[in-house]
Design an enzyme around this catalytic site. Structure first.
Site, PDB file in Angstrom:
ATOM      1  N   THR A  34       6.894  -4.057 -10.411  1.00  0.00           N
ATOM      2  CA  THR A  34       5.732  -3.864 -11.287  1.00  0.00           C
ATOM      3  C   THR A  34       6.156  -3.697 -12.733  1.00  0.00           C
ATOM      4  O   THR A  34       5.412  -4.049 -13.655  1.00  0.00           O
ATOM      5  CB  THR A  34       4.922  -2.643 -10.792  1.00  0.00           C
ATOM      6  OG1 THR A  34       4.438  -2.954  -9.488  1.00  0.00           O
ATOM      7  CG2 THR A  34       3.738  -2.331 -11.681  1.00  0.00           C
ATOM      8  N   TYR A  47      -2.781  -7.222 -10.061  1.00  0.00           N
ATOM      9  CA  TYR A  47      -1.632  -7.730 -10.802  1.00  0.00           C
ATOM     10  C   TYR A  47      -0.620  -8.338  -9.848  1.00  0.00           C
ATOM     11  O   TYR A  47      -0.679  -8.138  -8.642  1.00  0.00           O
ATOM     12  CB  TYR A  47      -0.980  -6.610 -11.620  1.00  0.00           C
ATOM     13  CG  TYR A  47      -0.163  -5.655 -10.794  1.00  0.00           C
ATOM     14  CD1 TYR A  47      -0.760  -4.623 -10.090  1.00  0.00           C
ATOM     15  CD2 TYR A  47       1.218  -5.811 -10.693  1.00  0.00           C
ATOM     16  CE1 TYR A  47      -0.018  -3.761  -9.315  1.00  0.00           C
ATOM     17  CE2 TYR A  47       1.978  -4.945  -9.913  1.00  0.00           C
ATOM     18  CZ  TYR A  47       1.347  -3.920  -9.238  1.00  0.00           C
ATOM     19  OH  TYR A  47       2.090  -3.079  -8.462  1.00  0.00           O
ATOM     20  N   THR A 113       8.912  -0.357  -7.035  1.00  0.00           N
ATOM     21  CA  THR A 113       8.980   1.010  -6.506  1.00  0.00           C
ATOM     22  C   THR A 113       8.842   1.057  -4.978  1.00  0.00           C
ATOM     23  O   THR A 113       9.238   2.044  -4.360  1.00  0.00           O
ATOM     24  CB  THR A 113       7.885   1.892  -7.135  1.00  0.00           C
ATOM     25  OG1 THR A 113       6.607   1.325  -6.825  1.00  0.00           O
ATOM     26  CG2 THR A 113       8.061   1.997  -8.632  1.00  0.00           C
ATOM     27  N   ASP A 114       8.278  -0.010  -4.370  1.00  0.00           N
ATOM     28  CA  ASP A 114       7.988   0.057  -2.924  1.00  0.00           C
ATOM     29  C   ASP A 114       9.246   0.331  -2.094  1.00  0.00           C
ATOM     30  O   ASP A 114       9.211   1.111  -1.139  1.00  0.00           O
ATOM     31  CB  ASP A 114       7.364  -1.267  -2.438  1.00  0.00           C
ATOM     32  CG  ASP A 114       5.949  -1.471  -2.966  1.00  0.00           C
ATOM     33  OD1 ASP A 114       5.410  -0.572  -3.624  1.00  0.00           O
ATOM     34  OD2 ASP A 114       5.391  -2.562  -2.724  1.00  0.00           O
ATOM     35  N   LYS A 186       9.166   7.692  -2.014  1.00  0.00           N
ATOM     36  CA  LYS A 186       7.914   7.337  -2.681  1.00  0.00           C
ATOM     37  C   LYS A 186       6.798   7.999  -1.889  1.00  0.00           C
ATOM     38  O   LYS A 186       6.682   7.787  -0.683  1.00  0.00           O
ATOM     39  CB  LYS A 186       7.736   5.805  -2.723  1.00  0.00           C
ATOM     40  CG  LYS A 186       6.495   5.374  -3.492  1.00  0.00           C
ATOM     41  CD  LYS A 186       6.381   3.860  -3.648  1.00  0.00           C
ATOM     42  CE  LYS A 186       5.139   3.522  -4.463  1.00  0.00           C
ATOM     43  NZ  LYS A 186       4.960   2.074  -4.683  1.00  0.00           N
ATOM     44  N   GLU A 307      14.644  18.290  21.259  1.00  0.00           N
ATOM     45  CA  GLU A 307      13.702  17.982  22.345  1.00  0.00           C
ATOM     46  C   GLU A 307      14.197  16.810  23.192  1.00  0.00           C
ATOM     47  O   GLU A 307      13.791  16.640  24.328  1.00  0.00           O
ATOM     48  CB  GLU A 307      12.327  17.631  21.766  1.00  0.00           C
ATOM     49  CG  GLU A 307      11.404  18.822  21.603  1.00  0.00           C
ATOM     50  CD  GLU A 307      10.005  18.389  21.212  1.00  0.00           C
ATOM     51  OE1 GLU A 307       9.193  18.145  22.113  1.00  0.00           O
ATOM     52  OE2 GLU A 307       9.721  18.317  20.007  1.00  0.00           O
TER      53      GLU A 307
HETATM   54  N1  ASP Z   1       4.860  -3.867  -5.095  1.00  0.00           N
HETATM   55  C1  ASP Z   1       5.557  -3.443  -6.268  1.00  0.00           C
HETATM   56  C2  ASP Z   1       7.039  -3.562  -5.999  1.00  0.00           C
HETATM   57  O1  ASP Z   1       7.577  -2.755  -5.302  1.00  0.00           O
HETATM   58  C3  ASP Z   1       5.165  -2.057  -6.626  1.00  0.00           C
HETATM   59  C4  ASP Z   1       5.907  -1.456  -7.796  1.00  0.00           C
HETATM   60  O2  ASP Z   1       6.877  -1.950  -8.314  1.00  0.00           O
HETATM   61  O3  ASP Z   1       5.464  -0.360  -8.206  1.00  0.00           O
HETATM   62  O4  ASP Z   1       7.652  -4.478  -6.497  1.00  0.00           O
END
Ligand code: ASP
Length: 350
Positions: A34, A47, A113-114, A186, A307
């Site tokens: 992103t 986006y 971020t994913d 995350k 367990e």
């Molecule tokens: N879908 C995006 C990615 O991981 C989300 C992000 O970058 O925040 O590339």
């Protein structure tokens, strides 16, 4: 002892210090996400990730040139939902070249971020340098109102330039915070304040272009890691099976039938199986497919022989690793050994 340690740390810092006036040399490796995304309008949530190149990212933050001599390269330009083993191996090899052969003082990787936490953990186990390696991304695309990418990139360059971040393993830099590769998760699908450091919290923070560390990681990483991808072009196949009430055994059966080398269970609670899935897991382990138990719970360890009698079935407990990071450690572990006890030991150390 304490004074001697402090004296030695000071001597080491001085020995590594740059000549007066010289700026650290930092390479940015862009992979998309992103931070390189573009939305339909600046106010839109629709986006596409991975659209603009490294130069556009650098042009948005000319202030980073006050911190370091920065240049960049584009490795891939993808949403991190499309990150894969091949890119990870390429990235680890490239970082090792940049830090060990090309005279750079630190590396920043821009990343979606994913799956940032997975890439950070993979690099934490495969980068062979004490120099800072910092991952940065953003939750808002590059043309959004209050885009968070430029500040995150600026802070990441500050961290990569800082002696305080040496020897800390791979770090993520988001929202003014530094998070360590093993514990970072995350936690929110859309908020800027999405990354957390698990029960131990953040490892440091960036303020006014300076890194301040609060703690050090206590697991093995980077130069102390036994894992080496320098001669590897592919990784063993490891999949994840999700646990839930009345779970179907079909996904685990399918992975076994497809010839996977290992399976991580994202189990309920302390890594528990639904009974039908347990029966498949026992057979899979007997046939040489390594089973690692982890948990779908966001926090807390998956305990050995609690367990579930792991020693009886030769299962491995993921301990502090969530399923997606347990998958990475299992892939790397399987490049070294197929002995379940040795693999369990690696889970204790890394
Ligand atoms: N879908 C995006 C990615 O991981 C989300 C992000 O970058 O925040 O590339």
């Amino acid at each position: 002892m304490r004074t001697l340690k402090h004296f030695m740390a000071l001597a080491l810092a001085l020995a590594m210090a740059l000549p007066i006036g010289a700026k650290p040399k930092i390479r940015i490796i862009a992979t998309g996400g992103t931070i390189a995304g573009v939305s339909v309008t600046s106010a839109s949530t629709a986006y596409t990730a991975g659209q603009v190149g490294i130069q556009t990212l650098l042009d948005a933050v000319p202030q980073i040139l006050n911190l370091a001599d920065v240049d960049g390269e584009q490795l891939v330009n993808i949403g991190s939902q499309d990150m894969n083993d091949e890119v990870w191996i390429k990235l680890a090899k490239r970082i090792n070249e940049i830090l060990n052969d090309e005279g750079y003082d630190g590396v920043v990787v821009t990343h979606g971020t994913d799956t940032m936490e997975e890439t950070a953990y993979f690099l934490n186990l495969t980068v062979k340098s004490e120099k800072p390696v910092i991952l940065a991304g953003s939750m808002r695309p590059s043309n959004a109102i209050s885009a968070d990418g430029p500040a995150n990139l600026y802070n990441a360059v500050a961290a990569a330039s800082s002696p305080a971040c040496r020897g800390m393993g791979v770090l993520c830099c988001m929202n003014n915070q530094l998070l360590d590769a093993k514990t970072v998760i995350k936690t929110h699908t859309i908020d800027c304040d999405t990354f957390e450091g698990g029960p131990s919290g953040i490892i440091g923070y960036i303020y006014n272009g300076e890194a301040h560390m609060l703690q050090t990681p206590n697991n093995k990483h980077t130069v102390n890691s036994v894992f080496d991808v320098s001669k590897i072009s592919r990784l063993p196949k490891v999949g994840i099976v999700y646990g839930y009430a009345n779970a179907s055994p079909i996904p685990m059966q399918a992975l076994v039938a497809a010839g996977f080398d290992g399976i991580v269970l994202a189990g309920v609670g302390d890594g528990n199986f639904y009974k039908d899935v347990f029966d498949v897991a026992v057979k899979a382990q007997e046939s040489g497919v390594q089973i690692v138990r982890s948990s779908r719970c966001p926090t807390g360890p998956t305990c050995l022989n609690s367990e579930v009698e792991d020693s009886k079935y030769h299962f491995v407990a993921s301990l502090d690793l969530n399923p997606q990071k347990a998958r990475i450690l299992l892939m790397l572990a399987l490049t070294k050994t197929h002995d379940w006890q040795e693999i369990q030991q690696l889970f204790k150390e890394y």
